[in-house]
Scaffold this motif. Structure first.
Motif, short mmCIF file in Angstrom:
data_model
loop_
_atom_site.label_atom_id
_atom_site.label_comp_id
_atom_site.label_asym_id
_atom_site.label_seq_id
_atom_site.Cartn_x
_atom_site.Cartn_y
_atom_site.Cartn_z
N SER A 96 0.67 -1.30 0.13
CA SER A 96 0.07 -0.05 0.04
C SER A 96 0.84 1.13 -0.05
O SER A 96 0.36 2.44 -0.19
N ALA A 98 -4.33 -0.04 6.75
CA ALA A 98 -3.70 -0.32 5.14
C ALA A 98 -2.36 -1.20 5.35
O ALA A 98 -2.30 -2.20 4.18
N GLY A 141 -3.41 -4.31 3.19
CA GLY A 141 -3.03 -3.99 1.68
C GLY A 141 -3.89 -3.15 0.89
O GLY A 141 -3.47 -2.83 -0.16
N ARG A 142 -4.93 -2.59 1.46
CA ARG A 142 -5.77 -1.77 0.93
C ARG A 142 -5.28 -0.18 0.40
O ARG A 142 -4.64 0.13 1.53
N PRO A 143 -5.18 0.14 -0.51
CA PRO A 143 -4.59 1.55 -0.71
C PRO A 143 -5.33 2.69 -0.04
O PRO A 143 -6.58 2.61 0.17
N LEU A 144 -4.50 3.60 0.21
CA LEU A 144 -5.01 4.87 1.02
C LEU A 144 -5.01 6.06 -0.20
O LEU A 144 -4.74 5.81 -1.34
#
Length: 283
Positions: free
Chosen positions: A174, A242, A246-249
């Protein structure tokens, strides 16, 4: 294989009776350079200027080797390069001879003899970067050459809290992309901390981070997101989430001008047995 780290040619591999392999520590102001790595003719880079200077002392290689390829506008006080050349004088004289031929924005700080198989990128144990933030409501032309100016004051305690989140081994997908296609995004962070000092006319915050390696633009991404959280534009726990998911910011990078490569660490075995501990420094 990148242009800055090509395989050794036969002449370099075999060497001559007076040829030696040297490790150099380099500092530079990256403002006017299009990054470290040599590019096409006419594009001014740190590597290109260094290679011109090395040719002036008889170097005949195809490319110097570097510990890292800093981006356009990024600075260094502890970049490491290596090259083979014939030099029958002390390392201090080599430092002086190279600096005579370098532009004012670049300087060799020291030279040491190392083993013939030393590679400044692959043999590095860790790299350390420092990012500089200055807080002032009005533009500061001189200070902003090597820093990111914020008009609002980030919550320093929140910066300290978010900095500690990154310690240890994590998947930083991320926060950057792998330098090589399909490469791992897992990195180990040894140090991640915020420091501050008060100067006139601005306050200064510093972020120091040391790791076994970094993703592409990872440090500038870390700084930007921590600053956004400390300014209240991101929830305080969003960086930890994040990192774990692994989720994008939100998109964004801290400016290149604030970033400096300060140190590259190596194991002791890189040095020739008869040169260990010997070092020429120019102060």
């Amino acid at each position: 294989m990148s242009a800055s780290n090509p395989p050794l040619n036969d002449a370099e591999a075999s060497g001559g009776s007076s040829e030696a392999h040297y490790k150099f520590t380099v500092s530079y102001d990256g403002t006017s350079f299009k990054g470290f790595q040599r590019q096409t003719d006419g594009v001014r880079t740190v590597q290109g200027e260094l290679e011109k200077a090395f040719r002036s002392v008889g170097w005949t290689g195809t490319a110097i080797r570097g510990a890292g390829r800093t981006d356009s506008g990024v600075h260094a006080s502890g970049q490491v390069i290596s090259a083979r050349l014939c030099w029958n004088h002390p390392p201090a004289a080599l430092v002086g001879a190279l600096n005579v031929s370098l532009p004012p924005e670049i300087a060799i700080q020291d030279a040491e003899r190392v083993r013939s198989d030393f590679d400044p990128r692959r043999d590095a144990v860790s790299r350390t970067y420092r990012y500089r933030i200055l807080i002032h409501p009005i533009r500061q032309p001189l200070s902003e050459r090597n820093g990111w100016r914020l008009s609002a004051v980030p919550d320093f305690e929140k910066l300290r809290e978010t900095g500690a989140v990154f310690l240890g081994t994590h998947d930083f997908a991320s926060f950057g992309s792998a330098p090589e296609k399909g490469g791992s995004t897992v990195r180990r962070i040894y140090r991640s901390r915020w420091l501050r000092s008060a100067e006139t006319p601005e306050k200064l915050f510093f972020y120091e981070v040391e790791a076994n390696g970094f993703l592409y633009r990872m440090v500038r991404r870390l700084v930007y997101l921590q600053a956004m959280a400390a300014l209240g534009f991101l929830p305080g726990d969003s960086l930890r989430e994040a990192l774990e998911s692994g989720r994008p910011l939100r998109a964004g990078l801290a400016p290149a001008a604030g970033l400096t490569l300060t140190n590259v660490s190596y194991p002791a075995w890189i040095y020739d047995s008869d040169e260990t501990g010997k070092q020429a420094e120019i102060f």
